[in-house]
Write an enzyme that holds these catalytic residues in place. Sequence first.
Site, PDB file in Angstrom:
ATOM      1  N   SER A  20       0.829  -1.217   0.000  1.00  0.00           N
ATOM      2  CA  SER A  20       0.000   0.000   0.000  1.00  0.00           C
ATOM      3  C   SER A  20       0.859   1.261   0.000  1.00  0.00           C
ATOM      4  O   SER A  20       0.325   2.365  -0.046  1.00  0.00           O
ATOM      5  CB  SER A  20      -0.945   0.005   1.206  1.00  0.00           C
ATOM      6  N   ASN A 130      -1.980  -2.860  12.773  1.00  0.00           N
ATOM      7  CA  ASN A 130      -3.445  -2.746  12.739  1.00  0.00           C
ATOM      8  C   ASN A 130      -3.939  -1.522  13.507  1.00  0.00           C
ATOM      9  O   ASN A 130      -4.858  -0.829  13.073  1.00  0.00           O
ATOM     10  CB  ASN A 130      -4.092  -4.007  13.304  1.00  0.00           C
ATOM     11  N   THR A 175     -41.621  25.503  -8.035  1.00  0.00           N
ATOM     12  CA  THR A 175     -41.871  24.122  -7.616  1.00  0.00           C
ATOM     13  C   THR A 175     -42.181  23.385  -8.919  1.00  0.00           C
ATOM     14  O   THR A 175     -42.798  23.976  -9.822  1.00  0.00           O
ATOM     15  CB  THR A 175     -43.059  24.002  -6.636  1.00  0.00           C
ATOM     16  N   HIS A 176     -41.699  22.169  -9.029  1.00  0.00           N
ATOM     17  CA  HIS A 176     -41.809  21.417 -10.292  1.00  0.00           C
ATOM     18  C   HIS A 176     -41.139  22.170 -11.443  1.00  0.00           C
ATOM     19  O   HIS A 176     -41.515  22.002 -12.602  1.00  0.00           O
ATOM     20  CB  HIS A 176     -43.268  21.127 -10.672  1.00  0.00           C
ATOM     21  N   SER A 297     -15.684  27.742 -26.035  1.00  0.00           N
ATOM     22  CA  SER A 297     -15.784  26.519 -26.826  1.00  0.00           C
ATOM     23  C   SER A 297     -14.760  26.607 -27.948  1.00  0.00           C
ATOM     24  O   SER A 297     -14.580  27.668 -28.551  1.00  0.00           O
ATOM     25  CB  SER A 297     -17.198  26.413 -27.396  1.00  0.00           C
ATOM     26  N   LYS A 303     -19.632  30.926 -27.410  1.00  0.00           N
ATOM     27  CA  LYS A 303     -19.973  30.235 -26.160  1.00  0.00           C
ATOM     28  C   LYS A 303     -19.209  30.726 -24.934  1.00  0.00           C
ATOM     29  O   LYS A 303     -18.042  31.060 -25.001  1.00  0.00           O
ATOM     30  CB  LYS A 303     -19.691  28.729 -26.304  1.00  0.00           C
ATOM     31  N   ASN A 305     -19.118  28.828 -21.337  1.00  0.00           N
ATOM     32  CA  ASN A 305     -19.659  27.610 -20.732  1.00  0.00           C
ATOM     33  C   ASN A 305     -19.453  27.556 -19.225  1.00  0.00           C
ATOM     34  O   ASN A 305     -18.431  27.990 -18.717  1.00  0.00           O
ATOM     35  CB  ASN A 305     -19.018  26.382 -21.374  1.00  0.00           C
ATOM     36  N   GLU A 310     -20.587  22.768 -13.694  1.00  0.00           N
ATOM     37  CA  GLU A 310     -20.793  21.403 -14.196  1.00  0.00           C
ATOM     38  C   GLU A 310     -19.834  20.424 -13.542  1.00  0.00           C
ATOM     39  O   GLU A 310     -20.224  19.317 -13.144  1.00  0.00           O
ATOM     40  CB  GLU A 310     -20.612  21.370 -15.721  1.00  0.00           C
ATOM     41  N   TYR A 337      -9.298  -7.039  12.330  1.00  0.00           N
ATOM     42  CA  TYR A 337      -8.650  -6.519  11.130  1.00  0.00           C
ATOM     43  C   TYR A 337      -8.675  -7.518   9.977  1.00  0.00           C
ATOM     44  O   TYR A 337      -8.493  -8.721  10.162  1.00  0.00           O
ATOM     45  CB  TYR A 337      -7.176  -6.144  11.425  1.00  0.00           C
ATOM     46  N   GLN A 342      -7.345  -2.159   3.852  1.00  0.00           N
ATOM     47  CA  GLN A 342      -6.331  -1.360   3.150  1.00  0.00           C
ATOM     48  C   GLN A 342      -6.934  -0.687   1.914  1.00  0.00           C
ATOM     49  O   GLN A 342      -6.546   0.401   1.527  1.00  0.00           O
ATOM     50  CB  GLN A 342      -5.168  -2.274   2.745  1.00  0.00           C
TER      51      GLN A 342
HETATM   52  N1  ARG Z   1      -1.069  -1.565   5.112  1.00  0.00           N
HETATM   53  C1  ARG Z   1      -1.964  -2.168   6.028  1.00  0.00           C
HETATM   54  C2  ARG Z   1      -3.357  -1.488   5.866  1.00  0.00           C
HETATM   55  O1  ARG Z   1      -3.399  -0.440   5.330  1.00  0.00           O
HETATM   56  C3  ARG Z   1      -1.514  -1.964   7.427  1.00  0.00           C
HETATM   57  C4  ARG Z   1      -2.033  -2.970   8.378  1.00  0.00           C
HETATM   58  C5  ARG Z   1      -1.440  -4.292   8.049  1.00  0.00           C
HETATM   59  N2  ARG Z   1      -1.789  -5.282   8.982  1.00  0.00           N
HETATM   60  C6  ARG Z   1      -1.699  -6.580   8.702  1.00  0.00           C
HETATM   61  N3  ARG Z   1      -2.057  -7.400   9.632  1.00  0.00           N
HETATM   62  N4  ARG Z   1      -1.316  -7.004   7.545  1.00  0.00           N
HETATM   63  O2  ARG Z   1      -4.359  -2.026   6.233  1.00  0.00           O
END
Ligand code: ARG
Length: 493
Positions: A20, A130, A175-176, A297, A303, A305, A310, A337, A342
């Site tokens: 991650s 965790n 309204t509407h 545009s 134009k 815009n 939007e 967990y 993640q």
């Molecule tokens: N990168 C992990 C997450 O974002 C951190 C926690 C990892 N814990 C584990 N037991 N693998 O969730």
Amino acid sequence: MWSGRFREPLDRTFEQWQRSFPVDWRLLPHEVAASSAHARMIAAAGVLTSEELEKTLQGLIAVGQRPDNWAHRISATSGEPEYATSTQQIGAAIVASAPQAEDIHHYVELELTREIGSLALKLHTGRSRNEQIATDMRLFVRESIDATLFGLEQWIAALLSLAESAGDSVMPSYTHLQRAEPVLVAHWMLAYVSMAERDHSRLVDARIRVNLCPLGSGAVAGATLALDRHIAAEALNFDAPTPNSMDATSDRDFAIEFAQALSMLGLHISRFAEELTLYSTAEFGFLDLPERFSTGSSAMPQKKNPDLTELIRGKCGRLTGTVVALSTIMKGLPLAYNKDLQEGQEPVFDAADTIAGVLSVLPSFTRSLKFRFDKMAGAAETGYLNAMAAATYLTHKGVPFRKAHEIIGNVVRFALEHDKELHALRLDELQMFAPEFSLDFHDAISLRATIDCHDVMGGTATARVKQSLTEAQSRAKARDLTRHHSVSEVVNA
Ligand code: ARG
């Protein structure tokens, strides 16, 4: 970090894919803060001496400065000024600099080891990733809530200044999407102030539940050291430690609540954006879009815009998507967990970035709006918007409302056939429908009287709107004072 029980190397592709760090590197300041808080807590439990604690804290400060160092290096090699270095560039450099790092927790540990040597290995005593990720995410969400509240206050201030400068200008309400009754332009603006204030209070409320500290929860069952969890909670400015380790390490309801509040805010902003988009068309002509917030545009030279409004509508869809993504990830996860969690980081970051982007343009855009009050008033004066006031006139003469409604309906029909507005009808014409019509009728259905007959709390009568505006302004001032107060508390702490 955890390879001790393994004899087989990980599949290379799997190993890369499950990381991650490319996403969670942006939690660095929070991970550093949480690690420092943990260090203080284990020092108090006798795991680190005071010198070791000092060295660990210094090392963590140095690790926390990695983004600045990278910005410096990038600008030195590119020749671009340092401030021009984008977050993405810095992130890419940090991620590339640590190919072994699995996630932000691993990165900080590796870098801390580079800074202070094997002492760094003591930091993980009595903790688990965790609880770390749960803590980092709470810190991230808390910070984003604060930034959103600030941006939201700027938007409310912009709406209030538009309401104030609109004075007693009028417009049709719908309204509407059919013309309904005239209202003050300020009343319309104050409708959005009401929505934004509820969004504000939702975020303030969500912040209360975010502001608890998971540190000391361990992997699932609580730390295996007798830690004083209040030390970490206080160091991170949390109100208290979380009450249950299984819950603290595995729920992300604080992030979902945050996303829900943003989704609702986005929804309100999107309605505002839609109204402005519609009212800026030639068909309505109620406002000229500020040029500095519009685009042309490439095909049609004439134009102008409404890209800003939007895009805001589109961003709102994205915010709602976050709620769906997070809820779907959480749904059905057994305690505690699971790695699925993640996957919830990216949507949270995306929602925070999305709302930050929207609120970086919305207040100044709102302030720069120029309404065509003449067009708005013109639209409010035609199309029988005073029919309800006319019926009310008859009720004041003792006619039951149902009857009055029918009489005015017939009068409108007659007026339509003669291509006239109600106020252009003569008394003798009116009296063909009911004897109760008399000389005071035309005053009673004037534009001003039509506005002012809505003299109830929350109604559009001029005096009521003035009162509502004053009240909203003093609420805004009170929020401002609270903000200054809490900022000075932090500064003085
Ligand atoms: N990168 C992990 C997450 O974002 C951190 C926690 C990892 N814990 C584990 N037991 N693998 O969730």
